[in-house]
Each structure stands twice: as structure tokens, then as C-alpha cells.
Design an enzyme around this catalytic site. Structure first.
Site, short mmCIF file in Angstrom:
data_model
loop_
_atom_site.label_atom_id
_atom_site.label_comp_id
_atom_site.label_asym_id
_atom_site.label_seq_id
_atom_site.Cartn_x
_atom_site.Cartn_y
_atom_site.Cartn_z
N HIS A 8 -3.92 1.14 8.01
CA HIS A 8 -2.56 1.73 8.05
C HIS A 8 -2.48 2.93 7.08
O HIS A 8 -1.96 3.99 7.44
CB HIS A 8 -1.56 0.62 7.68
N GLU A 9 -3.04 2.75 5.87
CA GLU A 9 -2.99 3.84 4.87
C GLU A 9 -3.87 5.02 5.28
O GLU A 9 -3.50 6.19 5.09
CB GLU A 9 -3.42 3.34 3.48
N HIS A 46 -2.10 7.20 7.64
CA HIS A 46 -1.16 8.13 6.99
C HIS A 46 -1.88 9.42 6.57
O HIS A 46 -1.35 10.51 6.72
CB HIS A 46 -0.54 7.49 5.73
N CYS A 104 6.42 -0.35 7.27
CA CYS A 104 6.02 0.85 6.53
C CYS A 104 7.17 1.31 5.65
O CYS A 104 8.32 1.32 6.09
CB CYS A 104 5.66 1.97 7.52
N LEU A 105 6.85 1.67 4.42
CA LEU A 105 7.90 2.13 3.50
C LEU A 105 8.54 3.43 4.01
O LEU A 105 9.66 3.76 3.61
CB LEU A 105 7.31 2.34 2.09
N GLY A 140 0.84 -1.20 0.00
CA GLY A 140 0.00 0.00 0.00
C GLY A 140 0.87 1.24 0.00
O GLY A 140 2.07 1.15 0.27
#
Ligand code: GNR
Ligand code: NI
Length: 171
Positions: free
Chosen positions: A134-135, A138, A92-93, A46
């Protein structure tokens, strides 16, 4: 299409609250395409626009095994969340190489606009439920490490600041 730069924790821009998209037009479709290209290149499941320093409510996901089921959610809103909660390991990226357990709703329903500006509802469970929560965090300016203890978060912050200072790569 273009690969975009992903902000790294503790970059303060990750705490920006995203604004609703006013209209799903060519500009937004280009953003969706760039987010997908960036997500696939980084091998993520994602990516939220916040992570590429664009503060509008756009996320992309692909939790399929085959990596050929791109989903775009524009102006996503949670319409239902299970009482049942589940703990899962997250990464997480924007927080490279850090993984820890986070408790979230086991399943959720999310209403959003697609790439064509059409409204749809998604019922997510398993990894997709973890990912969409999670997204959406953000987009509110929240990074998963904020669910961890202050001690863990400070250790992560110090580690990533040192890595950035030393110019270390992630691989
Ligand atoms: O690629 C990702 N994997 C992942 C694994 C477990 C829980 C959440 C995620 S999302 C993450 C990509 C990312 O940082 N999205 O914001
Ligand atoms: Ni993330």
C-alpha cells in the site's frame, strides 16, 4: 519533530511519482522522524512521504501491536512477491473513513535503506505485507481506491469533496 498535514483524496498531488532519495542525510532523517510522529498521531500503521506532499521515496511503518517498532524504508524496491494473493480490507489516512477489499501478494520481500543509510531486506507477510505494498503504491502516485470499481471510486470522491467543502472533521 513535527506533525505534518496529510493530503486527502482526491488531491491531485497524491498522484505525484516520488523520486529516489539521493543520500540519507540529516534532512532525510528529519523527514523520517516527522513521518513517524504524524503516523503515530493519526494512529496509522504506515505513511508514505507522498501523503505529506514530499515526493521522495520514503515510507514509515509500524504494524506491531505495541506500536513501538518503527520501521523506515528509504528507496524501497520489491525483490520478490509470492504467487499467492490475498484479499484484505484496507483503509488509508488520505481517504478517511473509507474501507474496502484489495487483492495483493500474500507475502513480499523488499530491499531498502534504513535511517542510517544501511541496506536491509524485509520479508513481510500478513498486515506488514499489505501495508508495505500500500505504501509503495503511494510512492508511485497510486491510492488504494484506484483498485476499486469506477462507480465506488466516484462515490468516494464525491463524498470526500463534499466533506472537504462542508469542513467536516473526521471524528
Ligand atoms: O493506517 C493504515 N491502515 C491500513 C489498514 C489496512 C491496509 C493498509 C493500511 S495503511 C493505513 C495508513 C496509510 O494510509 N498509509 O498510506
Ligand atoms: Ni495510504
Amino acid at each position: 519533530m513535527a506533525r505534518l498535514n496529510i493530503l486527502r483524496y482526491p488531491d491531485p498531488r497524491l498522484h505525484t511519482v516520488a523520486k529516489p532519495v539521493p543520500a540519507v542525510d540529516e534532512r532525510i532523517r528529519r523527514l523520517v522522524d516527522d513521518l513517524l510522529e504524524t503516523m503515530y498521531a493519526a494512529e496509522g500503521v504506515g505513511l508514505a512521504a507522498t501523503q505529506v506532499d514530499v515526493h521522495e521515496r520514503v515510507i514509515v511503518m509500524d504494524t506491531s501491536e505495541t506500536r513501538d517498532h518503527p520501521i523506515a524504508l528509504i528507496n524501497p524496491e520489491l525483490t520478490w512477491a509470492s504467487e499467492e494473493m490475498r484479499v484484505a480490507e484496507e483503509g488509508c489516512l488520505s481517504v478517511p473513513q473509507i474501507y474496502d477489499k484489495v487483492e495483493r501478494h500474500a507475502s513480499v520481500k523488499v530491499q531498502a535503506l534504513d535511517r542510517q543509510g544501511e541496506r536491509f531486506e524485509m520479508h513481510a507477510e500478513g498486515l506488514a505485507a499489505v501495508c508495505v505494498q500500500h505504501e509503495m503504491d503511494h510512492l508511485r502516485g497510486k491510492v488504494f481506491v484506484e483498485y476499486l470499481s469506477a462507480l465506488k471510486r466516484d462515490r468516494i470522491r464525491t463524498k470526500l469533496l463534499k466533506k472537504a467543502r462542508d469542513g467536516q472533521r473526521d471524528d
